[in-house]
Design a protein around this motif. Structure first.
Motif, PDB file in Angstrom:
ATOM      1  N   CYS A  78      68.888  12.131  40.634  1.00  0.00           N
ATOM      2  CA  CYS A  78      68.568  12.700  41.946  1.00  0.00           C
ATOM      3  C   CYS A  78      67.121  13.151  41.934  1.00  0.00           C
ATOM      4  O   CYS A  78      66.736  14.042  41.161  1.00  0.00           O
ATOM      5  CB  CYS A  78      69.501  13.865  42.262  1.00  0.00           C
ATOM      6  SG  CYS A  78      69.229  14.594  43.878  1.00  0.00           S
ATOM      7  N   GLY A  79      66.262  12.574  42.771  1.00  0.00           N
ATOM      8  CA  GLY A  79      64.853  12.917  42.802  1.00  0.00           C
ATOM      9  C   GLY A  79      64.504  13.729  44.033  1.00  0.00           C
ATOM     10  O   GLY A  79      65.287  13.868  44.977  1.00  0.00           O
ATOM     11  N   LEU A  80      63.311  14.296  44.004  1.00  0.00           N
ATOM     12  CA  LEU A  80      62.789  15.053  45.137  1.00  0.00           C
ATOM     13  C   LEU A  80      61.821  14.162  45.894  1.00  0.00           C
ATOM     14  O   LEU A  80      60.701  13.893  45.424  1.00  0.00           O
ATOM     15  CB  LEU A  80      62.098  16.325  44.656  1.00  0.00           C
ATOM     16  CG  LEU A  80      63.008  17.426  44.105  1.00  0.00           C
ATOM     17  CD1 LEU A  80      62.161  18.537  43.517  1.00  0.00           C
ATOM     18  CD2 LEU A  80      63.897  17.966  45.197  1.00  0.00           C
ATOM     19  N   ASN A  81      62.235  13.650  47.078  1.00  0.00           N
ATOM     20  CA  ASN A  81      61.397  12.755  47.868  1.00  0.00           C
ATOM     21  C   ASN A  81      60.586  13.548  48.873  1.00  0.00           C
ATOM     22  O   ASN A  81      61.045  14.557  49.423  1.00  0.00           O
ATOM     23  CB  ASN A  81      62.265  11.732  48.604  1.00  0.00           C
ATOM     24  CG  ASN A  81      63.132  10.947  47.628  1.00  0.00           C
ATOM     25  OD1 ASN A  81      62.661  10.531  46.580  1.00  0.00           O
ATOM     26  ND2 ASN A  81      64.401  10.766  47.982  1.00  0.00           N
ATOM     27  N   SER A  82      59.384  13.061  49.125  1.00  0.00           N
ATOM     28  CA  SER A  82      58.523  13.752  50.078  1.00  0.00           C
ATOM     29  C   SER A  82      59.059  13.577  51.487  1.00  0.00           C
ATOM     30  O   SER A  82      59.877  12.703  51.780  1.00  0.00           O
ATOM     31  CB  SER A  82      57.094  13.192  49.993  1.00  0.00           C
ATOM     32  OG  SER A  82      56.604  13.336  48.667  1.00  0.00           O
ATOM     33  N   GLN A  83      58.561  14.446  52.371  1.00  0.00           N
ATOM     34  CA  GLN A  83      58.997  14.366  53.753  1.00  0.00           C
ATOM     35  C   GLN A  83      58.497  13.075  54.374  1.00  0.00           C
ATOM     36  O   GLN A  83      57.363  12.675  54.215  1.00  0.00           O
ATOM     37  CB  GLN A  83      58.453  15.563  54.531  1.00  0.00           C
ATOM     38  CG  GLN A  83      59.011  16.892  54.073  1.00  0.00           C
ATOM     39  CD  GLN A  83      58.481  18.021  54.911  1.00  0.00           C
ATOM     40  OE1 GLN A  83      57.715  17.810  55.842  1.00  0.00           O
ATOM     41  NE2 GLN A  83      58.900  19.230  54.576  1.00  0.00           N
ATOM     42  N   GLY A  84      59.417  12.401  55.077  1.00  0.00           N
ATOM     43  CA  GLY A  84      59.080  11.154  55.744  1.00  0.00           C
ATOM     44  C   GLY A  84      59.245   9.930  54.898  1.00  0.00           C
ATOM     45  O   GLY A  84      59.076   8.819  55.379  1.00  0.00           O
ATOM     46  N   SER A  85      59.555  10.022  53.632  1.00  0.00           N
ATOM     47  CA  SER A  85      59.731   8.862  52.753  1.00  0.00           C
ATOM     48  C   SER A  85      61.181   8.483  52.706  1.00  0.00           C
ATOM     49  O   SER A  85      62.073   9.257  53.022  1.00  0.00           O
ATOM     50  CB  SER A  85      59.211   9.176  51.354  1.00  0.00           C
ATOM     51  OG  SER A  85      59.956  10.256  50.819  1.00  0.00           O
ATOM     52  N   GLU A  86      61.449   7.271  52.277  1.00  0.00           N
ATOM     53  CA  GLU A  86      62.808   6.785  52.152  1.00  0.00           C
ATOM     54  C   GLU A  86      63.454   7.361  50.906  1.00  0.00           C
ATOM     55  O   GLU A  86      62.774   7.828  49.999  1.00  0.00           O
ATOM     56  CB  GLU A  86      62.799   5.243  52.089  1.00  0.00           C
ATOM     57  CG  GLU A  86      62.216   4.581  53.323  1.00  0.00           C
ATOM     58  CD  GLU A  86      63.051   4.849  54.558  1.00  0.00           C
ATOM     59  OE1 GLU A  86      64.274   5.082  54.425  1.00  0.00           O
ATOM     60  OE2 GLU A  86      62.484   4.837  55.662  1.00  0.00           O
ATOM     61  N   SER A 101      52.816  16.770  49.100  1.00  0.00           N
ATOM     62  CA  SER A 101      53.654  17.279  50.181  1.00  0.00           C
ATOM     63  C   SER A 101      55.006  17.679  49.606  1.00  0.00           C
ATOM     64  O   SER A 101      55.481  17.100  48.630  1.00  0.00           O
ATOM     65  CB  SER A 101      53.839  16.213  51.267  1.00  0.00           C
ATOM     66  OG  SER A 101      54.456  15.052  50.709  1.00  0.00           O
ATOM     67  N   PRO A 102      55.663  18.673  50.196  1.00  0.00           N
ATOM     68  CA  PRO A 102      56.961  19.128  49.693  1.00  0.00           C
ATOM     69  C   PRO A 102      58.055  18.110  49.998  1.00  0.00           C
ATOM     70  O   PRO A 102      57.869  17.216  50.824  1.00  0.00           O
ATOM     71  CB  PRO A 102      57.179  20.449  50.442  1.00  0.00           C
ATOM     72  CG  PRO A 102      56.380  20.318  51.687  1.00  0.00           C
ATOM     73  CD  PRO A 102      55.183  19.486  51.323  1.00  0.00           C
ATOM     74  N   PRO A 103      59.206  18.201  49.360  1.00  0.00           N
ATOM     75  CA  PRO A 103      60.283  17.237  49.594  1.00  0.00           C
ATOM     76  C   PRO A 103      60.935  17.477  50.950  1.00  0.00           C
ATOM     77  O   PRO A 103      60.812  18.535  51.564  1.00  0.00           O
ATOM     78  CB  PRO A 103      61.245  17.515  48.444  1.00  0.00           C
ATOM     79  CG  PRO A 103      61.017  18.932  48.096  1.00  0.00           C
ATOM     80  CD  PRO A 103      59.558  19.168  48.327  1.00  0.00           C
ATOM     81  N   SER A 104      61.650  16.443  51.402  1.00  0.00           N
ATOM     82  CA  SER A 104      62.355  16.541  52.674  1.00  0.00           C
ATOM     83  C   SER A 104      63.570  17.444  52.534  1.00  0.00           C
ATOM     84  O   SER A 104      64.098  17.631  51.423  1.00  0.00           O
ATOM     85  CB  SER A 104      62.786  15.152  53.123  1.00  0.00           C
ATOM     86  OG  SER A 104      63.680  14.579  52.163  1.00  0.00           O
ATOM     87  N   PRO A 163      55.896  26.823  54.481  1.00  0.00           N
ATOM     88  CA  PRO A 163      57.345  27.080  54.509  1.00  0.00           C
ATOM     89  C   PRO A 163      58.161  26.013  53.782  1.00  0.00           C
ATOM     90  O   PRO A 163      59.155  26.329  53.119  1.00  0.00           O
ATOM     91  CB  PRO A 163      57.670  27.122  56.011  1.00  0.00           C
ATOM     92  CG  PRO A 163      56.368  27.463  56.671  1.00  0.00           C
ATOM     93  CD  PRO A 163      55.311  26.802  55.830  1.00  0.00           C
ATOM     94  N   ALA A 164      57.759  24.768  53.888  1.00  0.00           N
ATOM     95  CA  ALA A 164      58.525  23.717  53.218  1.00  0.00           C
ATOM     96  C   ALA A 164      58.424  23.850  51.703  1.00  0.00           C
ATOM     97  O   ALA A 164      59.412  23.691  50.972  1.00  0.00           O
ATOM     98  CB  ALA A 164      58.018  22.340  53.668  1.00  0.00           C
ATOM     99  N   ARG A 165      57.225  24.149  51.218  1.00  0.00           N
ATOM    100  CA  ARG A 165      57.063  24.345  49.774  1.00  0.00           C
ATOM    101  C   ARG A 165      57.805  25.598  49.316  1.00  0.00           C
ATOM    102  O   ARG A 165      58.382  25.637  48.221  1.00  0.00           O
ATOM    103  CB  ARG A 165      55.575  24.472  49.443  1.00  0.00           C
ATOM    104  CG  ARG A 165      55.287  24.563  47.955  1.00  0.00           C
ATOM    105  CD  ARG A 165      55.579  23.242  47.260  1.00  0.00           C
ATOM    106  NE  ARG A 165      54.641  22.208  47.679  1.00  0.00           N
ATOM    107  CZ  ARG A 165      54.716  20.940  47.286  1.00  0.00           C
ATOM    108  NH1 ARG A 165      55.729  20.558  46.512  1.00  0.00           N
ATOM    109  NH2 ARG A 165      53.836  20.045  47.710  1.00  0.00           N
TER     110      ARG A 165
END
Length: 940
Positions: free
Chosen positions: A372-380, A395-398, A531-533
């Protein structure tokens, strides 16, 4: 003449029948009881009359006093008042006399009732004995009459048909039953063994007190020896007629007992065989279960990758030999031991099976979490990864990726918690078979290795992810404040040194990172700016907090118990300072100690190394001021991470700001241990001790000041801050432990303190003016009798109340030393410091006082102008020191030492103080003559 009525009464009783005599005695006793009752009733009536008379006199006296107090009444004559008082005294006297007489009558009545009861018992026994003798006499007369009527043959036939007597117990009317020695002696006479036949000794007692049977009487032969004679048969014997009967009765019961014992032994043997058969069957069942259990658990791989070999034929045979050492035993104890080991192994293997299943589930969940990885916001969504992914720093994860990450992490943590609990259960049940079957522990070692491997991988992944997220949030902040800040001034002399000491070069890169280019580094402005971070940090802190709770459940349970007690005591359990003792019950949270503070610790380690400008050993306050500023400036930013702990269920027990301060204190201790204290030790060994000693003392005092200023951030209450006396839980983890935990560092610190304080005291003692007391304020105090003019002018006779400056100086030194010792982490360090520094100081002062007094005593001129003031100063100094030191010993600064001594005494151990007191008592007789001569000289 006086005894004639009693003798006549006894003659009348002897002439009467027993029944008439008993009735007459009983009637006389009843008459005496009635007479005493009448006398007591008369006394009670007299007492009642006297009490009424006393009440009347009291009423008359009260009325007279009331009328006298009324206004307008003529003066009263006191003669009537005196007569009234005299009558009242007479009534009181008569009342006391009558009460004494009534008590005497009551005692006499009680005594008479006891005598009456004893008389009744004696009369009853006498009547019973008379009736028994009368019946035996009647029976004997009847038999004699039959013999005369029917002849000798009829009498002999009557005697032959007399039934055998049955044994009777000890008669109840015996006043003195036979003693144990008499019973044992008579038992041997009957052929019994008093030790082996304890249960049959009552037969010997019966025979010893048995009455003579009917037809028999006791006679005396010509030699004066008793024998038994039967008047009906003419038979005579020296042995009691009933002895043979009781002897046969004993043999009969003895035979019955032996038969019962034989039957019990036969039943016991049969039961033993049944138990052996059941134990062997149960042992076989347990061994079969063990074989099947081992084959199931043997599939666990060892930590090194090799598989367990217990399931092999050799391994199974080894386990069988260990668990059944007495498999072919024929006695119950050894077979029970074998079955117990097999049963314990059965339970242990059941726990191992549950543990192995929990670890398999943990490994599966860890694999899911690794993918399970941490994907950035807007990425698949990223595909499954086989290694730990590195989160994006741009950028922080989604939110979806963060939610999936947290869910997978908590599932793995839940599996770890189940594995830890299963491990504790297995360890509990593995204790009985730990030594008997060590081969089984190879299975446990393999399971434990896999569990620790999964735990370490989970911990490493969470710590690295949190460290990357913190780095993406521009953490850590720089060590030095902003340029042109007054806090940076004073760390170096010139501009270049100031730039180096302020940490500008080390504020952006840690040690070892100098060759790494500084990418995407921004100035740290707080975690709430993104806030996202911040949400990512909350999630990672929650995961790491949950993992620490699963790994250290006992520590957090103790923390919860302490906070509950604080809440029950009226304190706010949500306050960081509600229970400061919790700080030593639970370790620092990993989120602070493993991710938040290590970057700052690395920079502190490099920036304040002794070889750098900021690491000057004569400026230890620079390190402590930098740490305090880092805590003070960023504790608010760190507090914004508290929701992460609340998500992990630690919101009411731990506080991120406090954990940050604790971790910074631990980082400071690490810097002291690894860099600064070794450099101070090297200077102490190579250079002059005076210079190095002052550096050590300065390091300690700055550390104490650092702990006092850091206490508010550690959760200390305001009351503690106002008193500047930190509680023991806060001191237990202070930075001074970097010194006190190392015996070499502790010895150097004590030596430095001792050297400096002894030099200070010696300087004061060498000053002649320090031995002169202040002059008395009142001029009248100068007129002390019996002293020379010089003593008068200096107030020498009053010096006991005016101590010299040398005594006050020593008290100041010792008082400061006690205050410093109170800041040590524990009672052991405090005692070592006081013994190593305070003891030599007092010995030096005692030696100087004794020397002056011995010189004065040898001169035989204590009251001279040359010695009077000096001797008075010594006495005053000793008296003042004794008083002040006694107050220090009872003060709160030494409460830890008193508590430790009380605990040692309660545990039954001898403390070092008790041993020293015993040695002093042993040496005291040798010192008494020398001290006595000085004392005699001073008194003279």
């Amino acid at each position: 003449q006086q005894q004639r009525p009693q003798l006549q009464q006894q003659q009348q009783l002897q002439q009467q029948s027993p029944q008439e005599a008993a009735a007459q005695l009983q009637a006389a006793a009843d008459a005496e009881s009635a007479r005493l009752a009448e006398q007591m009733a008369a006394k009670q009536e007299a007492l009642h009359a006297l009490e009424q008379q006393r009440e009347q006199l009291h009423s008359a006296q009260s009325d007279r006093q009331a009328r006298r107090s009324q206004p307008g009444q003529p003066p009263w004559n006191d003669l009537g008042e005196d007569q009234l008082k005299e009558q009242l005294r007479q009534v009181e006297k008569e009342l006391a006399k009558e009460q004494s007489a009534l008590e005497a009558l009551q005692q006499q009545s009680s005594k008479h009732e006891e005598e009456k009861a004893n008389l009744h018992n004696k009369l009853s026994k006498a009547l019973n004995m008379f009736q028994t003798q009368l019946s035996q006499t009647v029976k004997l007369a009847t038999l004699l009459q039959k013999r005369r009527a029917g002849g000798a043959e009829a009498a002999a036939g009557s005697a032959a048909t007399t039934p055998a007597l049955t044994p009777v117990p000890v008669p109840a009317e015996l006043d003195e039953p036979p003693t144990a020695e008499e019973v044992n002696e008579y038992a041997r006479y009957l052929g019994m063994d008093p030790e082996a036949d304890q249960s049959l000794l009552h037969i010997a007692e019966w025979a010893l007190v048995a009455p003579v049977p009917e037809g028999w009487m006791v006679q005396i032969d010509e030699g004066g020896q008793e024998f038994f004679f039967n008047a009906l048969t003419g038979q005579s014997m020296y042995e009691h007629p009933m002895d043979e009967h009781y002897r046969k009765y004993y043999h009969q019961l003895k035979a019955e007992q032996q038969q019962q014992q034989q039957e019990l032994q036969a039943n016991a043997v049969a039961q033993q065989q049944e138990v052996l058969s059941a134990l062997k069957l149960q042992q076989t069942q347990y061994r079969d279960y063990i074989v099947s259990s081992i084959r199931i658990t043997a599939g666990i791989d060892a930590p090194d990758g090799s598989s367990s070999s217990i399931a092999t034929a050799e391994g199974l045979a080894q386990v069988h030999a260990q668990l059944a050492p007495y498999a072919h035993a024929s006695d119950i104890p050894r077979l029970v031991e074998s079955v117990y080991l097999a049963a314990s192994a059965k339970t242990y293997l059941a726990a191992l099976k549950a543990w192995a299943e929990a670890v398999r589930e943990l490994e599966r969940r860890c694999r899911d979490f690794e993918s399970c990885g941490l994907n950035s916001q807007g990425s698949e969504a990223a595909p499954a990864l086989t290694s730990i992914p590195t989160p994006s720093l741009s950028s922080p994860p989604s939110p979806a990726s963060l939610e999936a990450y947290s869910q997978a992490a908590f599932q793995a943590i839940e599996g770890l918690g189940a594995s830890v609990y299963a491990a504790s259960v297995a360890d509990y049940y593995g204790t009985p078979v730990a030594q008997a079957a060590p081969t089984l522990h190879a299975v446990a070692a393999a399971i434990r290795g896999r569990m620790q491997e999964s735990r370490h991988a989970l911990y490493t992944r969470l710590v690295e992810d949190l460290a990357h997220a913190l780095e993406a949030a521009s953490w850590p902040p720089p060590l030095a404040p902003t340029p042109r800040s007054p806090d940076s001034a004073g760390m170096a002399g010139d501009a270049d040194a100031e730039r180096r000491a302020s940490g500008e070069a080390a504020s952006t890169a840690g040690p070892g990172d100098a060759s790494r280019p500084l990418k995407h580094h921004r100035e740290f402005t707080g975690f709430s700016s993104d806030p996202a971070r911040l949400a990512q940090l909350h999630a990672l802190i929650a995961c790491l907090g949950g993992l620490q709770q699963a790994v250290q459940p006992e520590e957090f349970q103790r923390l919860q118990s302490i906070l509950q007690q604080a809440n029950a005591s009226g304190l706010d359990s949500a306050s960081p300072g509600a229970a400061p003792q919790a700080l030593e019950e639970v370790p620092v949270l990993w989120a602070a100690s493993a991710a938040l503070v290590p970057p700052l610790q690395a920079r502190l380690q490099a920036h304040f190394a002794p070889s750098t400008a900021a690491g000057r050993l004569d400026r230890p306050e620079w390190l402590f001021q930098t740490v305090l500023r880092l805590v003070q400036e960023h504790v608010g930013h760190v507090a914004s991470l508290q929701p992460g702990l609340e998500s992990a269920g630690l919101g009411g027990r731990c506080h991120m700001a406090v954990e940050y301060a604790r971790a910074m204190r631990d980082a400071t201790k690490a810097v002291l241990r690894t860099a600064r204290l070794p450099a101070l030790q090297e200077i102490w060994e190579q250079e002059e001790e005076g210079v190095a000693g002052e550096l050590w003392r300065q390091q300690v005092r700055e550390a104490i000041e650092f702990e006092t200023k850091l206490a508010p951030f550690l959760g200390a209450p305001q009351s503690v801050l106002a008193s500047r006396a930190l509680p023991d839980p806060l001191l237990a983890a202070s930075v001074l432990r970097a010194i006190t935990d190392d015996p070499e560092y502790m010895a150097v610190w004590i030596a430095a303190e001792r050297q400096a304080e002894l030099a200070r005291l010696q300087e004061v003692m060498d000053d002649p003016k320090a031995w002169m007391p202040p002059p008395p304020e009142d001029e009248d105090q100068r007129a002390g009798p019996g002293l020379p003019p010089a003593a008068h002018s200096q107030g020498g006779w009053q010096q006991e109340f005016n101590p010299p400056r040398v005594a006050e100086a020593l008290v100041d030194i010792v008082s400061a030393l006690v205050d410093i010792s109170r800041s040590t982490p524990n009672a052991e360090a405090q005692k070592a410091l006081l013994d190593g520094v305070g003891g030599p100081l007092l010995e030096a002062m005692m030696e100087r006082l004794n020397g002056i007094l011995e010189q004065a005593a040898s001169s035989n001129s204590i009251l001279s102008e040359a010695w009077a003031s000096r001797v008075g100063a010594c006495v005053a100094a000793a008296r003042y020191l004794h008083h002040m030191l006694s107050e220090m010993l009872e003060g709160p600064a030494l409460s830890r030492l008193h508590a430790a001594a009380a605990a040692a005494k309660a545990a039954g151990t001898d403390s070092e103080a008790q041993l020293g007191m015993e040695q002093q008592q042993q040496q005291q007789p040798e010192q008494q003559p020398e001290q006595g001569s000085a004392t005699q000289g001073a008194d003279g």
